[in-house]
Design an enzyme around this catalytic site. Structure first.
Site, short mmCIF file in Angstrom:
data_model
loop_
_atom_site.label_atom_id
_atom_site.label_comp_id
_atom_site.label_asym_id
_atom_site.label_seq_id
_atom_site.Cartn_x
_atom_site.Cartn_y
_atom_site.Cartn_z
N SER A 175 28.82 27.43 -21.81
CA SER A 175 28.09 25.63 -21.75
C SER A 175 28.87 24.83 -22.12
CB SER A 175 26.76 26.21 -22.56
OG SER A 175 26.30 24.88 -23.21
N LYS A 233 20.15 21.52 -23.37
CA LYS A 233 20.45 22.36 -24.33
C LYS A 233 19.28 22.68 -25.98
CE LYS A 233 24.13 21.86 -21.90
NZ LYS A 233 24.50 22.82 -21.45
N SER A 240 21.75 25.47 -13.89
CA SER A 240 23.15 26.59 -14.14
C SER A 240 22.57 27.66 -15.52
CB SER A 240 24.22 25.71 -15.23
OG SER A 240 23.43 25.17 -16.16
N SER A 267 23.66 27.57 -18.43
CA SER A 267 23.90 27.15 -19.53
C SER A 267 23.52 27.39 -21.28
CB SER A 267 24.86 26.35 -20.08
OG SER A 267 23.45 24.62 -19.55
#
Length: 303
Positions: A268, A165, A108, A110
């Site tokens: 996100s 992350k 993705s 994010s």
């Protein structure tokens, strides 16, 4: 554990393959091969007796018959041969993936602009300690995650999924994100404005900044069209340590847990929504892009 979750757990599949092929290899080396040798010796002894009798009767024998017989009797069955061939390779891959480095693919946007969709990255599995594969239990502590680290972890709401992350809060930190500006323990994080970033996948521009997260400089994105508040945060463990309002949120990170945010701040799904990441969910530290087939020039480190 469902069949679908087993299929999605590559570490478990590798463990099962390593275990099964290892058992077959062990049985063959220490038991089955010896039995084949004993049976072959008996058959060869009978072969020699029969040949001696034929020779004494003046019958000429075909050369190489004994060698061919021995080779045929000692030959491994196909299922053992293939298992024995695959075992060292599978075992090596399992060891490397479990204790040293594991590859992941970014699914993705994010983590834009740090990581792009399609980036194939390497994750260091031992930076934060040695963990047993499959169950992910830490058996040796080495280093703790630091603010600014890009970390892969098991998604707290569904541990069969791996998320990536950036660590913005470590145990004991008070993380505040108000009006799209971050502060940690009362200290405002420094920002430097950069040219707008073009997301080529969605063909839109975002505000781009350099964020100095307590000494770790990295780029982040903000979407001016998105509001600063967190919409519909989940009900997660230690939810009472967080407060939300129209300008953002503040959270105090509990012991042995971490607060994670994506660099693409308005695109996100991270700790703002589903809470803290427990230490037992940590997979490792991401550190290198080893390939992006759509853009090979991205190969290299990203810190």
């Amino acid at each position: 554990m469902s069949f679908q979750s087993i299929l999605g757990n590559f570490a478990l599949i590798l463990f099962i393959l390593t275990f099964v092929t290892g058992i077959i290899w062990f049985l063959d080396v220490f038991i089955l091969a010896k039995k084949r040798r004993i049976n072959a010796d008996k058959a060869l002894a009978d072969f020699d007796i029969r040949n001696q009798k034929l020779t004494s009767e003046g019958i000429r024998l075909q050369e190489g018959g004994r060698i061919e017989l021995e080779s045929r009797l000692l030959k491994q069955p196909a299922w053992i041969e293939y298992s024995g061939s695959f075992f060292p390779v599978i075992a090596m891959v399992f060891f490397l993936r479990s204790f040293l480095y594991e590859p992941f693919k970014i699914p993705s946007s994010s983590m834009l602009p740090t990581l792009y969709v399609g980036d194939l990255i390497l994750v260091n599995k031992f930076t934060y300690g040695i963990r047993l594969p499959v169950i992910n239990k830490k058996v040796l502590s080495l280093n703790d995650p630091q603010r600014g680290d890009v970390m892969v972890f098991k998604y707290p709401e569904n541990p069969s999924l791996d998320y990536i992350k950036r660590v913005v809060g470590v145990p004991g930190d008070k993380v505040v994100y108000k009006n799209k500006r971050l502060s940690v323990n009362g200290r405002d994080i420094a920002y430097e404005t950069l040219p707008d970033f073009l997301d080529e996948e969605h063909l839109n521009y975002s505000n781009q900044y350099t964020e100095n997260l307590t000494g770790v400089k990295h780029r982040i994105l903000n979407d001016v069209q998105r509001p600063p508040f967190v919409s519909d945060p989940h009900s997660f463990p230690n939810r009472e340590l967080c407060s939300y309002d129209d300008s953002g949120f503040s959270c105090t990170v509990p012991k042995d847990q971490y607060f994670m945010m994506g660099d693409n701040r308005d695109n996100s799904l991270d700790s703002r929504y589903w809470g803290f990441v427990p230490d037992q969910n940590i997979v490792g530290k991401a550190f290198f892009i080893w390939m992006n087939f759509a853009s090979p020039k991205r190969i290299g480190g990203f810190e």
